[in-house]
Design an enzyme around this catalytic site. Structure first.
Site, mmCIF file in Angstrom:
data_model
loop_
_atom_site.group_PDB
_atom_site.id
_atom_site.type_symbol
_atom_site.label_atom_id
_atom_site.label_comp_id
_atom_site.label_asym_id
_atom_site.label_seq_id
_atom_site.Cartn_x
_atom_site.Cartn_y
_atom_site.Cartn_z
ATOM 1 N N GLU A 110 0.847 -1.193 0.000
ATOM 2 C CA GLU A 110 0.000 0.000 0.000
ATOM 3 C C GLU A 110 0.883 1.244 0.000
ATOM 4 O OE1 GLU A 110 -3.996 -1.546 2.273
ATOM 5 O OE2 GLU A 110 -2.312 -0.973 3.522
ATOM 6 N N HIS A 119 -8.788 9.456 3.821
ATOM 7 C CA HIS A 119 -8.420 8.403 2.874
ATOM 8 C C HIS A 119 -8.687 8.951 1.479
ATOM 9 C CE1 HIS A 119 -8.037 4.611 0.820
ATOM 10 N NE2 HIS A 119 -7.657 4.023 1.948
ATOM 11 N N ARG A 122 -0.700 8.836 2.048
ATOM 12 C CA ARG A 122 -2.086 9.291 1.912
ATOM 13 C C ARG A 122 -2.294 10.788 1.952
ATOM 14 N NH1 ARG A 122 -5.076 4.877 5.587
ATOM 15 N NH2 ARG A 122 -4.542 3.249 4.121
ATOM 16 N N HIS A 127 -10.967 9.434 7.679
ATOM 17 C CA HIS A 127 -10.757 7.990 7.780
ATOM 18 C C HIS A 127 -10.138 7.567 9.110
ATOM 19 C CE1 HIS A 127 -9.873 3.961 6.310
ATOM 20 N NE2 HIS A 127 -8.589 4.118 6.548
ATOM 21 N N ARG A 149 -0.471 8.528 9.462
ATOM 22 C CA ARG A 149 -0.310 7.076 9.646
ATOM 23 C C ARG A 149 0.025 6.378 8.327
ATOM 24 N NH1 ARG A 149 -4.118 2.549 9.304
ATOM 25 N NH2 ARG A 149 -5.605 4.086 8.547
HETATM 26 P P1 FAD Z 1 -13.013 0.093 16.856
HETATM 27 O O1 FAD Z 1 -12.707 -1.124 16.114
HETATM 28 O O2 FAD Z 1 -13.546 1.230 16.168
HETATM 29 O O3 FAD Z 1 -13.872 -0.272 18.124
HETATM 30 C C1 FAD Z 1 -14.416 0.741 18.931
HETATM 31 C C2 FAD Z 1 -15.364 0.127 19.917
HETATM 32 O O4 FAD Z 1 -15.661 1.080 20.920
HETATM 33 C C3 FAD Z 1 -16.701 -0.325 19.362
HETATM 34 O O5 FAD Z 1 -16.953 -1.591 19.913
HETATM 35 C C4 FAD Z 1 -17.702 0.660 19.944
HETATM 36 O O6 FAD Z 1 -18.963 0.076 20.220
HETATM 37 C C5 FAD Z 1 -17.043 0.996 21.243
HETATM 38 N N1 FAD Z 1 -17.428 2.298 21.817
HETATM 39 C C6 FAD Z 1 -17.180 3.520 21.327
HETATM 40 N N2 FAD Z 1 -17.677 4.446 22.158
HETATM 41 C C7 FAD Z 1 -18.254 3.796 23.179
HETATM 42 C C8 FAD Z 1 -18.954 4.203 24.341
HETATM 43 N N3 FAD Z 1 -19.175 5.497 24.639
HETATM 44 N N4 FAD Z 1 -19.416 3.244 25.184
HETATM 45 C C9 FAD Z 1 -19.230 1.943 24.908
HETATM 46 N N5 FAD Z 1 -18.576 1.503 23.823
HETATM 47 C C10 FAD Z 1 -18.093 2.423 22.974
HETATM 48 N N6 FAD Z 1 -6.400 -0.119 9.640
HETATM 49 C C11 FAD Z 1 -5.437 -0.979 9.257
HETATM 50 O O7 FAD Z 1 -4.436 -1.175 9.954
HETATM 51 N N7 FAD Z 1 -5.593 -1.701 8.107
HETATM 52 C C12 FAD Z 1 -6.670 -1.559 7.290
HETATM 53 O O8 FAD Z 1 -6.774 -2.218 6.276
HETATM 54 C C13 FAD Z 1 -7.664 -0.623 7.661
HETATM 55 N N8 FAD Z 1 -8.753 -0.425 6.869
HETATM 56 C C14 FAD Z 1 -9.743 0.390 7.301
HETATM 57 C C15 FAD Z 1 -10.905 0.528 6.543
HETATM 58 C C16 FAD Z 1 -11.962 1.297 6.988
HETATM 59 C C17 FAD Z 1 -13.208 1.426 6.160
HETATM 60 C C18 FAD Z 1 -11.842 1.981 8.227
HETATM 61 C C19 FAD Z 1 -12.968 2.806 8.737
HETATM 62 C C20 FAD Z 1 -10.685 1.867 8.982
HETATM 63 C C21 FAD Z 1 -9.630 1.091 8.529
HETATM 64 N N9 FAD Z 1 -8.456 0.959 9.276
HETATM 65 C C22 FAD Z 1 -7.493 0.078 8.876
HETATM 66 C C23 FAD Z 1 -8.340 1.567 10.593
HETATM 67 C C24 FAD Z 1 -8.656 0.518 11.659
HETATM 68 O O9 FAD Z 1 -9.699 -0.310 11.209
HETATM 69 C C25 FAD Z 1 -9.051 1.136 12.980
HETATM 70 O O10 FAD Z 1 -8.138 2.137 13.331
HETATM 71 C C26 FAD Z 1 -9.056 0.085 14.071
HETATM 72 O O11 FAD Z 1 -9.864 -0.984 13.696
HETATM 73 C C27 FAD Z 1 -9.532 0.689 15.370
HETATM 74 O O12 FAD Z 1 -9.719 -0.364 16.289
HETATM 75 P P2 FAD Z 1 -10.185 -0.018 17.755
HETATM 76 O O13 FAD Z 1 -10.278 -1.314 18.470
HETATM 77 O O14 FAD Z 1 -9.328 1.041 18.312
HETATM 78 O O15 FAD Z 1 -11.631 0.640 17.575
HETATM 79 C C1 SIN Z 2 -7.140 0.601 3.013
HETATM 80 O O1 SIN Z 2 -7.387 -0.579 2.845
HETATM 81 O O2 SIN Z 2 -6.861 1.389 2.113
HETATM 82 C C2 SIN Z 2 -7.162 1.119 4.393
HETATM 83 C C3 SIN Z 2 -5.918 0.730 5.044
HETATM 84 C C4 SIN Z 2 -5.716 1.541 6.276
HETATM 85 O O3 SIN Z 2 -6.503 2.416 6.617
HETATM 86 O O4 SIN Z 2 -4.697 1.294 6.910
#
Ligand code: FAD
Ligand code: SIN
Length: 527
Positions: free
Chosen positions: A114, A242, A289, A350, A385
């Site tokens: 990527e 993004h 990005r 994003h 990032r």
């Molecule tokens: P999340 O997975 O967002 O989980 C947050 C949790 O907190 C949820 O369960 C929610 O219910 C809970 N929550 C929030 N507020 C509250 C509250 N007040 N009370 C109770 N619960 C709450 N990253 C990569 O490294 N590779 C990728 O390929 C990639 N692709 C992506 C594609 C998309 C479309 C998106 C949106 C992001 C992508 N990212 C990628 C970024 C990555 O997915 C996220 O940064 C990562 O998954 C965040 O994980 P997390 O556990 O911190 O939060």
């Molecule tokens: C993507 O698949 O382009 C998202 C990857 C990322 O947010 O790290």
């Protein structure tokens, strides 16, 4: 109602669930999520997870260098080294938990590349890696007898000395977290969760913006809670847009077209079908990005268009369908056959590089409170990032935080003097429009004035407008029974304020923060 748990985990994406699995042998765990376990940014991740695994071509130094370059040399080198060097071990952990990464016929990982990566090092599960990870973790979590899942539970505030009647300011050095007040959305009651250790794992804040790839639960709740509790929050000006979200009117969130597609050979074209990235960066469509998103933004402004195109039509159709089955299906459902048609794309909010400041153990400035995942700021990402460095950061820091917390928890007790949530004098808010209209206004203000390109004037305008919404919302919050809607609006305003304030403080264009008043210095290192 009052609960007592050893560990309280707020959020159930990769950060919250991996931490839960890592500590569950040493105590009772409450795992909260505000909707269902399935809904999280993690579940939407497409491209994959970065880790050095092919030592014939790759090494830690290269991954470290790529991360530092993408971060515009603002990343903390120690944090970068920690994540990169511990990544392979945490990939093993994911494999042990049942996550299936695509492999080639010879059994080695099928690695993607990527933007900003000098090598092919992205492990993936087709184009829905996040879903695969989320489902595997959910299965493990559900099987663990020490983990109680509380879905539809919304954390409103963390509990500190402030709730015991003590004065807490930003100068107080021993602020301590004793748990959280949590809205049970099924009963409407605000329950007290007492904990010895609390983990904030609430994910990002894309919903602050109108156009975003994030699920709309990404309202920055954890960051707002910690900020209100006088904890340290930093680097909020670095919002990653993004470059290639699918442009389709009315979609919120926007569907992502993974960067891996550009790694596979897709090229960007302007509204007239002409390639343009050569005008901006020698790495063309695979530049980091921030550069690609700004280039697209500029091309859209020059042409007065609301999107550009991503072209993958020159690649083998069979191979394209094989690598990107979900994107193929999604686009086809809108009448776009990506093997024949250009894909309309535009940038969308994003990822949040900043967040709750933590040390190398994932511990925040508030005692007994850790933060992991997108809501945290570990220093890994600096000004921007590197693609696919987020999932790996979350699990590496979940390991660090779990080890630290397990060692400390023996010395902590539950507080017995925490009062119940006080909602005296409040009533149910009858007029939802007071919330929904304000939310639209915040989204517009942030998109228009605090987006990809900023200026002092735009930030000042945003500030003045947000201030009015802040005053109105605080008043409404104080007289309303707690609801998810009013709490989210309040959090979005708090987070918008932090993004704006920290953007105003940075008097330079750096990484994702680009301001017309302080143009970038021309000879900054890019490689
Ligand atoms: P999340 O997975 O967002 O989980 C947050 C949790 O907190 C949820 O369960 C929610 O219910 C809970 N929550 C929030 N507020 C509250 C509250 N007040 N009370 C109770 N619960 C709450 N990253 C990569 O490294 N590779 C990728 O390929 C990639 N692709 C992506 C594609 C998309 C479309 C998106 C949106 C992001 C992508 N990212 C990628 C970024 C990555 O997915 C996220 O940064 C990562 O998954 C965040 O994980 P997390 O556990 O911190 O939060
Ligand atoms: C993507 O698949 O382009 C998202 C990857 C990322 O947010 O790290």
């Amino acid at each position: 109602m009052t609960y007592e748990y050893d560990y309280l985990i707020i959020g159930s994406g990769i950060a919250g669930m991996s931490f839960a699995l890592k500590v569950a042998e040493t105590g009772r765990v409450a795992l909260l999520c505000k909707t269902s376990l399935e809904e999280a940014n993690t579940a939407l991740a497409q491209g994959g997870i970065a880790s050095v695994t092919n030592l014939e071509i790759d090494n830690f130094e290269k991954h470290i260098h790529d991360t530092m370059v993408a971060g515009d040399w603002l990343s903390d080198p120690k944090s970068v080294e920690k994540v990169v060097c511990n990544a392979p071990e945490q990939i093993e952990e994911l494999l042990n938990w049942g996550v299936d990464f695509d492999r080639k016929e010879d059994g080695t990982f099928d690695l993607h590349r990527e933007g900003g990566h000098s090598e092919f090092r992205i492990l993936h599960h087709a184009d829905n890696t996040g879903y695969e990870i989320q489902q595997s973790l959910i299965q493990r979590v559900r099987q663990h007898s020490n983990i109680d899942v509380f879905d539809n539970h919304f954390a409103i505030e963390i509990i500190t000395q402030h709730h015991l009647g003590k004065i807490v300011t930003r100068r107080t050095t021993d602020i301590t977290c004793y748990g959280a007040y949590v809205l049970n959305q099924a009963t409407g009651s605000v329950d007290t969760f007492l904990s010895k250790v609390t983990l904030m794992a609430t994910g990002g804040a894309g919903a602050v913006y109108q156009t975003t790839t994030n699920p709309l639960i990404a309202t920055g709740d954890g960051i707002a809670m910690v900020y209100r509790a006088k904890g340290t929050v930093k680097d909020m000006e670095f919002i990653q847009f993004h470059p290639t979200a699918l442009f389709h009117h009315g979609d919120r969130p926007s569907f992502l077209i993974t960067e891996a597609m550009r790694g596979y050979g897709a090229v960007l074209r302007d509204i007239n079908g002409k390639e343009f990235m050569h005008k901006y960066d020698s790495r063309l469509s695979l530049a980091p990005r921030d550069i690609v998103a700004r280039a697209i933004d500029n091309e859209m402004k020059l042409a007065g268009s609301d999107h550009v195109y991503l072209d993958v039509t020159h690649k083998d159709p069979e191979e394209t369908r094989h690598h990107f089955p979900n994107i193929y299906k999604k686009c086809l459902s809108l009448g776009i056959d990506i093997t024949k048609d250009y894909i309309p794309v535009a940038p969308a909010a994003h990822y949040l590089c900043g967040g709750i400041a933590v040390d190398y153990n994932g511990e925040s400035s508030i005692k007994r409170l850790y933060a992991v995942g997108e809501c945290s700021c570990t220093g890994l990402h600096g000004g921007n990032r590197l693609a696919s460095n987020s999932l790996i950061e979350a699990i590496v820091y979940a390991e660090a935080a779990a080890n630290h917390a397990k060692n400390r928890i023996g010395g902590y007790q539950w507080r017995t003097d925490v009062p119940s949530w006080n909602d005296e004098g409040t009533r149910h808010n009858e007029e939802m429009v007071l919330i929904t209209q304000s939310l639209k206004e915040v989204n517009q203000i942030m998109g228009t004035y605090v987006g990809i390109v900023r200026s002092d004037l735009r930030l000042d305008r945003a500030w003045n407008r947000l201030d009015i919404l802040y005053e109105e919302t605080e008043k409404l919050f104080k007289c309303s029974k707690a609801s998810r809607e009013i709490c989210e609006l309040r959090n979005i305003i708090n987070v918008g304020y932090l993004i704006m304030r920290q953007a105003k403080e940075r008097k330079e264009s750096r990484g994702l923060h680009y301001t017309l008043d302080y143009p970038p210095t021309p000879n900054k290192t890019t490689d």
